[in-house]
Design an enzyme around this catalytic site. Structure first.
Site, PDB file in Angstrom:
ATOM      1  N   GLY A 168       0.824  -1.197   0.000  1.00 19.01           N
ATOM      2  CA  GLY A 168       0.000   0.000   0.000  1.00 19.01           C
ATOM      3  C   GLY A 168       0.859   1.248   0.000  1.00 19.01           C
ATOM      4  O   GLY A 168       2.003   1.226   0.470  1.00 19.01           O
ATOM      5  N   GLN A 176       2.831  10.025   0.966  1.00 21.04           N
ATOM      6  CA  GLN A 176       4.154   9.398   1.056  1.00 21.04           C
ATOM      7  C   GLN A 176       5.040   9.719  -0.152  1.00 21.04           C
ATOM      8  O   GLN A 176       6.248   9.512  -0.112  1.00 21.04           O
ATOM      9  CB  GLN A 176       4.023   7.874   1.197  1.00 21.04           C
ATOM     10  CG  GLN A 176       3.397   7.444   2.514  1.00 21.04           C
ATOM     11  CD  GLN A 176       3.302   5.927   2.585  1.00 21.04           C
ATOM     12  OE1 GLN A 176       2.343   5.336   2.121  1.00 21.04           O
ATOM     13  NE2 GLN A 176       4.312   5.291   3.146  1.00 21.04           N
ATOM     14  N   CYS A 204       6.165  -0.046   7.016  1.00 20.08           N
ATOM     15  CA  CYS A 204       5.728   1.166   6.321  1.00 20.08           C
ATOM     16  C   CYS A 204       6.883   1.658   5.459  1.00 20.08           C
ATOM     17  O   CYS A 204       8.007   1.746   5.945  1.00 20.08           O
ATOM     18  CB  CYS A 204       5.334   2.233   7.342  1.00 20.08           C
ATOM     19  SG  CYS A 204       4.788   3.760   6.563  1.00 20.08           S
ATOM     20  N   LEU A 205       6.588   1.949   4.185  1.00 21.54           N
ATOM     21  CA  LEU A 205       7.658   2.371   3.276  1.00 21.54           C
ATOM     22  C   LEU A 205       8.291   3.691   3.732  1.00 21.54           C
ATOM     23  O   LEU A 205       9.407   3.995   3.340  1.00 21.54           O
ATOM     24  CB  LEU A 205       7.111   2.507   1.847  1.00 21.54           C
ATOM     25  CG  LEU A 205       6.642   1.189   1.217  1.00 21.54           C
ATOM     26  CD1 LEU A 205       5.997   1.448  -0.144  1.00 21.54           C
ATOM     27  CD2 LEU A 205       7.805   0.208   1.084  1.00 21.54           C
ATOM     28  N   HIS A 217      -4.291   1.017   7.592  1.00 25.13           N
ATOM     29  CA  HIS A 217      -2.948   1.607   7.640  1.00 25.13           C
ATOM     30  C   HIS A 217      -2.862   2.825   6.707  1.00 25.13           C
ATOM     31  O   HIS A 217      -2.357   3.883   7.104  1.00 25.13           O
ATOM     32  CB  HIS A 217      -1.925   0.529   7.236  1.00 25.13           C
ATOM     33  CG  HIS A 217      -0.506   0.991   7.151  1.00 25.13           C
ATOM     34  ND1 HIS A 217       0.514   0.404   7.872  1.00 25.13           N
ATOM     35  CD2 HIS A 217       0.079   1.961   6.404  1.00 25.13           C
ATOM     36  CE1 HIS A 217       1.655   1.015   7.575  1.00 25.13           C
ATOM     37  NE2 HIS A 217       1.431   1.958   6.684  1.00 25.13           N
ATOM     38  N   GLU A 218      -3.390   2.672   5.483  1.00 25.22           N
ATOM     39  CA  GLU A 218      -3.298   3.764   4.502  1.00 25.22           C
ATOM     40  C   GLU A 218      -4.215   4.933   4.856  1.00 25.22           C
ATOM     41  O   GLU A 218      -3.846   6.090   4.672  1.00 25.22           O
ATOM     42  CB  GLU A 218      -3.596   3.250   3.091  1.00 25.22           C
ATOM     43  CG  GLU A 218      -2.624   2.183   2.572  1.00 25.22           C
ATOM     44  CD  GLU A 218      -1.169   2.553   2.744  1.00 25.22           C
ATOM     45  OE1 GLU A 218      -0.822   3.751   2.616  1.00 25.22           O
ATOM     46  OE2 GLU A 218      -0.350   1.645   3.006  1.00 25.22           O
ATOM     47  N   HIS A 267      -2.558   7.110   7.243  1.00 33.72           N
ATOM     48  CA  HIS A 267      -1.624   8.047   6.597  1.00 33.72           C
ATOM     49  C   HIS A 267      -2.331   9.340   6.194  1.00 33.72           C
ATOM     50  O   HIS A 267      -1.777  10.430   6.323  1.00 33.72           O
ATOM     51  CB  HIS A 267      -1.017   7.423   5.331  1.00 33.72           C
ATOM     52  CG  HIS A 267       0.228   6.624   5.580  1.00 33.72           C
ATOM     53  ND1 HIS A 267       1.377   7.181   6.113  1.00 33.72           N
ATOM     54  CD2 HIS A 267       0.524   5.329   5.352  1.00 33.72           C
ATOM     55  CE1 HIS A 267       2.320   6.242   6.195  1.00 33.72           C
ATOM     56  NE2 HIS A 267       1.823   5.105   5.745  1.00 33.72           N
TER      57      HIS A 267
HETATM   58 NI    NI Z   1       2.758   3.230   5.679  1.00 37.38          NI
END
Ligand code: NI
Length: 172
Positions: free
Chosen positions: A46, A51, A94-95, A136-137, A140
């Site tokens: 995701g 991000q 998480c990226l 999770h997204e 963000h």
């Molecule tokens: Ni993340």
């Protein structure tokens, strides 16, 4: 399509709540495609627009397995309208917080409303990994990160580590 740079902790943009998307147009669709390419290359399941430095309410996801066909999912202005009562624990990464994994308990199922790639309203029932990834997204988009599920002490240790790293990189 182009791969975009992913911002990481402690970039303050990660803490900003993203703005609603007013119009789904070709420019936004280009961003969706670039985000998908960026997510697949990372690789991740995701990615939220914030991000890649664009604080708008757009996320891309794909929770298909390695040997499965790709199942890209694009959510514009996602709203989680209901959460199941059963919980699910998953070790999330998480990226934007490389090399950190945190065990998080979240509702195991949900219903989300969103606009699709064409700007058409959709509703989706999700469970398992997809339900986890959507939560999770959406976090963000509200400036919330997985480290917020930790105690303040543990969170501070991670933030300090990333601040130090950013400083060292800036000095090079
Ligand atoms: Ni993340």
């Amino acid at each position: 399509m182009a791969k975009l740079p992913i911002i990481t902790l402690p970039d303050p943009l990660l803490r900003k709540a993203s703005d609603r998307v007013e119009r789904v147009d070709d420019e936004l669709r280009r961003l969706m495609d670039d985000m998908l390419e960026t997510m697949y290359a990372a690789p991740g399941v995701g990615l939220a627009a914030v991000q890649v430095g664009v604080p708008r309410r757009l996320v891309v996801l794909d929770t298909s397995g390695e040997d499965e066909e790709r199942r890209p999912l694009i959510l514009v202005n996602p709203e989680i309208v209901s959460l199941g009562s059963e919980m699910r624990v998953h070790e999330e990464g998480c990226l934007s917080i490389p090399d950190v994994r945190i065990e998080i308990e979240r509702p195991a199922s949900l219903t989300v409303r969103f606009l699709d790639r064409e700007g058409k309203p959709q509703e989706l029932a999700a469970e398992g990994l997809l339900a986890t990834a959507i939560q999770h997204e959406v976090d963000h988009l509200n400036g919330k990160l997985i480290i917020d599920f930790l105690s303040r002490l543990k969170r501070d240790i991670i933030v300090r580590k990333f601040k130090k790293q950013a400083k060292a990189e800036a000095a090079m």
